[in-house]
Design a protein around this motif. Structure first.
Motif, short mmCIF file in Angstrom:
data_model
loop_
_atom_site.label_atom_id
_atom_site.label_comp_id
_atom_site.label_asym_id
_atom_site.label_seq_id
_atom_site.Cartn_x
_atom_site.Cartn_y
_atom_site.Cartn_z
N SER A 131 0.83 -1.21 0.00
CA SER A 131 0.00 0.00 0.00
C SER A 131 0.86 1.26 0.00
CB SER A 131 -0.93 0.01 1.21
OG SER A 131 -0.19 0.06 2.42
N THR A 132 2.15 1.11 -0.25
CA THR A 132 3.09 2.24 -0.26
C THR A 132 2.64 3.41 -1.13
OG1 THR A 132 4.95 0.75 0.21
CG2 THR A 132 5.49 2.88 -0.75
N PRO A 133 2.06 3.19 -2.35
CA PRO A 133 1.67 4.33 -3.19
C PRO A 133 0.75 5.33 -2.49
CG PRO A 133 1.57 2.33 -4.47
CD PRO A 133 1.83 1.91 -3.07
N VAL A 134 -0.10 4.85 -1.59
CA VAL A 134 -0.99 5.77 -0.87
C VAL A 134 -0.17 6.77 -0.06
CG1 VAL A 134 -2.82 5.95 0.83
CG2 VAL A 134 -2.79 4.03 -0.77
N PHE A 135 0.80 6.28 0.69
CA PHE A 135 1.61 7.15 1.54
C PHE A 135 2.57 7.99 0.71
CE2 PHE A 135 0.35 3.56 4.22
CZ PHE A 135 -0.20 4.23 5.30
#
Length: 245
Positions: free
Chosen positions: A27-31
């Motif tokens: 979920s890195t792209p969200v952050f």
């Protein structure tokens, strides 16, 4: 940031089901989108939000974490944790790894004017010392098993080093948000390698998830290509809906 993020992800994979850890870490792209907006003042418009959501839904469908899909068909990883709840430090490590990983994108983007060899030299030297200190302090220093394992460790190091160089170069040429989304294609390639080398049959959920992740990458690439075209270009006019958002 990079070394700490890797260590935390390894800890998460060992102390919680693999699927649960994967869906959190990917979920890195969200952050990245949030941090890029705050620290780098990059745009986070409707198009970015849609591609992020497509990526996250695709990752969830591919990994099929038990906390979303239930335990009707538990994997080896979920069976290992059956009958008890895994300790809180596994999820904490996974979330922390995601935050550290997102900051790596921001820092590399901020250092886009610095030659990649300087970044890689500092990253490698610091990671080596840092890893020895951490492993020594917890008594985890050891040699890999004889035979194929030692060769695979060398190959892993070579591929990781080349991958880090390419990531550094990409962030010197492109914004952090789109690069983070493109990196989520990792899970699709891993999915392909599983079919080729391990003979695992994909499920419908996996195929749909892979399609969503690839779609978000293709949409991001199309928008970047359209922005590089002259304003009077026919192709740019056809893709105007991508450019409006």
């Amino acid at each position: 940031m990079g070394t700490t993020g890797l260590m935390l992800s390894f800890y998460a994979f060992r102390h919680m089901p693999l699927a649960d850890a994967s869906v959190i870490i990917f979920s890195t792209p969200v952050f990245v989108a949030i941090f890029a907006r705050v620290f780098l003042k990059e745009q986070c418009n409707l198009f970015n939000i849609v591609t992020i959501l497509l990526t996250l839904v695709g990752v969830v469908l591919i990994t099929r974490p038990p906390f979303v899909f239930g335990d009707a068909a538990p994997s080896m990883e979920t069976e290992r944790f059956s009958g008890k709840t895994y300790d809180i430090w596994g999820p904490v490590a996974a979330i922390s790894s995601t935050l550290f990983g997102a900051n790596v994108y921001i820092l590399l983007r901020a250092l886009k004017g610095l030659h990649f060899s300087v970044i890689m030299t500092n990253f490698g030297a610091f990671a080596l010392v840092y890893t020895f200190i951490v492993c020594g302090s917890i008594g985890a220093l050891c040699w890999p098993a004889c035979g194929r394992d030692r060769w695979l460790v060398v190959v892993l190091g070579i591929f990781s080093f080349l991958g880090q160089i390419l990531l550094t170069l990409s962030l010197q040429m492109e914004q952090a948000g789109p690069v983070a989304i493109a990196r989520c294609a990792d899970i699709v390639f891993a999915f392909i390698w599983e079919i080729m080398f391990f003979g695992e049959t994909p499920t419908g959920f996996s195929l749909l998830g892979a399609l969503l992740v690839v779609s978000s990458v293709i949409l991001t690439a199309l928008k970047k290509w359209a922005l590089s075209l002259p304003r009077e270009s026919t192709a740019r006019k056809r893709l105007r809906y991508l450019l409006l958002n």
